[in-house]
Design an enzyme around this catalytic site. Structure first.
Site: not given
Ligand code: MN
Length: 483
Positions: A78-79
């Site tokens: 996600e990051d």
């Protein structure tokens, strides 16, 4: 205390000495550190503290290496620019699938009524039947986020997280048997949902600890000496009930003095036979309270928990709960299914899914609800009602324990036993007395169903008398065939 990679390696070393496994953990750490470089948490700490803390919680649960690696990597998809393919190449399919699974559960919001969130909630719940380790990682993630919730600037977000934790993550922790996480999550949630009451209960717990210290120490010492004298190697710990547990009991009208497990002794021995020998000597040292003995070794709880329970009349008439179990049972009692890979060597995922399927009712019940409700809102509501709210324990005529949602009737019970028993149910007896088929069952009822192949069979009325999806489906099927 600052948590570093070495803290994690040390924790893993407590139960796993696989050199290549530890190497893999180091690689995963390096990868995560690189990917989260320059990112910060709301607390201002470097981001990597979070995945390391999650991995440490998993190591404390004695999780397998792949689960720990996935814990370290759980936020990279996600990051950062990382893809699932990258993870597959670096760490293999298992780790990649776990991280992908956890990522798909992101942005879940259980308290929201929005369609998107309901769909996500459904995903998190049904993912248990694919690979329960995804849920274990998600629980560790949630635990660390709850531990650091005071850094969140928005009070609304704090509340929302606390409610969601209580409604979904606490029951999930219960179903996979992770008691230690469950009790901590309960206490952390209460701190935000009922701050005043939390403070009161916290003080009360301290007071109880203070007052019972001597009594517990005296009992611990006496029991230790007696068990040693009889050649039973043992380890004994004392504890008081968690803050939420006290709150819940008082809130439902119990008096403090009526809570039987307010203070407790945990007695661990090596062998199953020794549990039974130990309880004999313990009961000779301290009289048991009548009707408090429970044998969860021969009759495990639906989340795999095993042990012998009894309530002892201690010094000055003070009640103390005692739990006797083997060290193996104790690991399962603390961490649940997460420890299973170690007890039975082999493919972790298969073993754990098998344990979940055969040793708990969770998957069965979940599958039933899943196939019954297409609408996500209905699904989530049913799960809350049937799986995540209070359950009762009842017994078959042979003494087998069955758990049902609160509000269940003899018809629910009959269909739980077998479809034919439900369809042919004519009369019901509870504790040897005849009751109506819509009778509301209570904890510890002994239930017997009298069947008759020529019985009238289910009617439309029956649908109003059941509360389990299993019974509902079976009755509908019957009515459909008859129509
Ligand atoms: Mn996270």
């Amino acid at each position: 205390m600052e948590i570093t990679l070495e803290t994690l390696i040390k924790a893993i070393g407590q139960y796993n000495l696989d050199f290549w496994g530890i190497e893999k953990v180091r690689q995963a750490y390096k990868f995560a550190e690189l990917m989260h470089d320059n990112q910060k948490r709301e607390s201002g700490e470097p981001y990597i503290i979070h995945p390391i803390s999650v991995a440490l919680i998993l190591a404390e649960m004695h999780a397998d290496i792949d689960t720990i690696c996935a814990g370290l990597l759980h936020d990279v998809l996600e990051d950062s620019e990382t893809t699932k393919k990258d993870l597959e190449r670096e760490f293999g399919n298992d780790v990649a699938n776990l991280v992908d699974g956890v990522t798909k559960l992101k942005r879940m919001n259980f308290s929201s009524k929005e369609a998107q969130n309901l769909a996500n909630t459904r995903k998190i719940i049904t993912s248990i039947s694919e690979d329960v380790r995804i849920i274990i990682i998600k629980l560790a993630d949630r635990l660390h986020n709850m531990r650091t919730l005071h850094f969140k600037k928005s009070v609304f977000k704090q509340q929302e997280n606390a409610v969601e934790t209580m409604e979904i993550f606490v029951p999930l922790a219960y179903y996979i048997g992770a008691y230690r996480i469950k009790t901590e999550l309960e206490d952390l949630s209460l701190r935000y949902t009922e701050p005043d009451k939390y403070k009161k209960m916290e003080d009360l717990k301290l007071k109880i600890e203070e007052e019972s210290k001597e009594c517990l120490q005296e009992m611990l010492y006496k029991i230790k000496v007696i068990l040693n004298e009889h050649g039973i190697t043992n380890e004994i710990k004392v504890r008081t009930k968690n803050i939420y547990g006290i709150y819940k009991n008082l809130n439902s009208g119990h008096k403090l003095s009526d809570i039987r497990d307010l203070i407790a002794l945990k007695i661990m021995v090596d062998e199953i036979d020794e549990c039974y020998r130990a309880i004999r000597w313990i009961h000779l040292a301290y009289h048991p309270m009548p009707k408090t003995f429970g044998d969860y070794i021969c009759n495990p709880k639906p989340n795999m928990y095993q042990g012998l329970h009894t309530t002892l009349i201690g010094p000055e008439g003070r009640l103390a709960h005692a739990q006797i179990r083997t060290h193996d049972m104790d690991r399962v009692a603390s961490h649940g299914i997460a420890t299973y890979w170690d007890i039975n060597k082999g493919d972790t995922r298969t073993i754990m899914q098998e344990a979940l399927r055969t040793r708990t009712q969770f998957v069965d019940c979940l599958t039933e609800i899943d196939s019954n409700f297409d609408n996500n809102k209905d699904f989530v509501e049913r799960v809350k009602k049937e799986l995540f709210s209070d359950i009762i324990e009842v017994y078959t005529k042979d003494g087998e324990r069955i758990t049902l949602p609160k509000g269940a009737t003899p018809i629910d019970f009959a269909y739980h036993i077998h479809t034919a028993v439900g369809n042919q149910a004519e009369e019901a007896f509870v504790n040897d007395e005849r009751v109506l088929l819509n009778y509301c069952l209570n904890n510890y009822d002994r239930v017997r169903i009298v069947t008759n192949p020529n019985a009238n069979g289910p009617t439309q009325e029956w649908l109003k008398m059941v509360c389990t999806s299993r019974a509902r489906t079976r009755i509908k099927n019957y009515l459909k065939v008859r129509a």
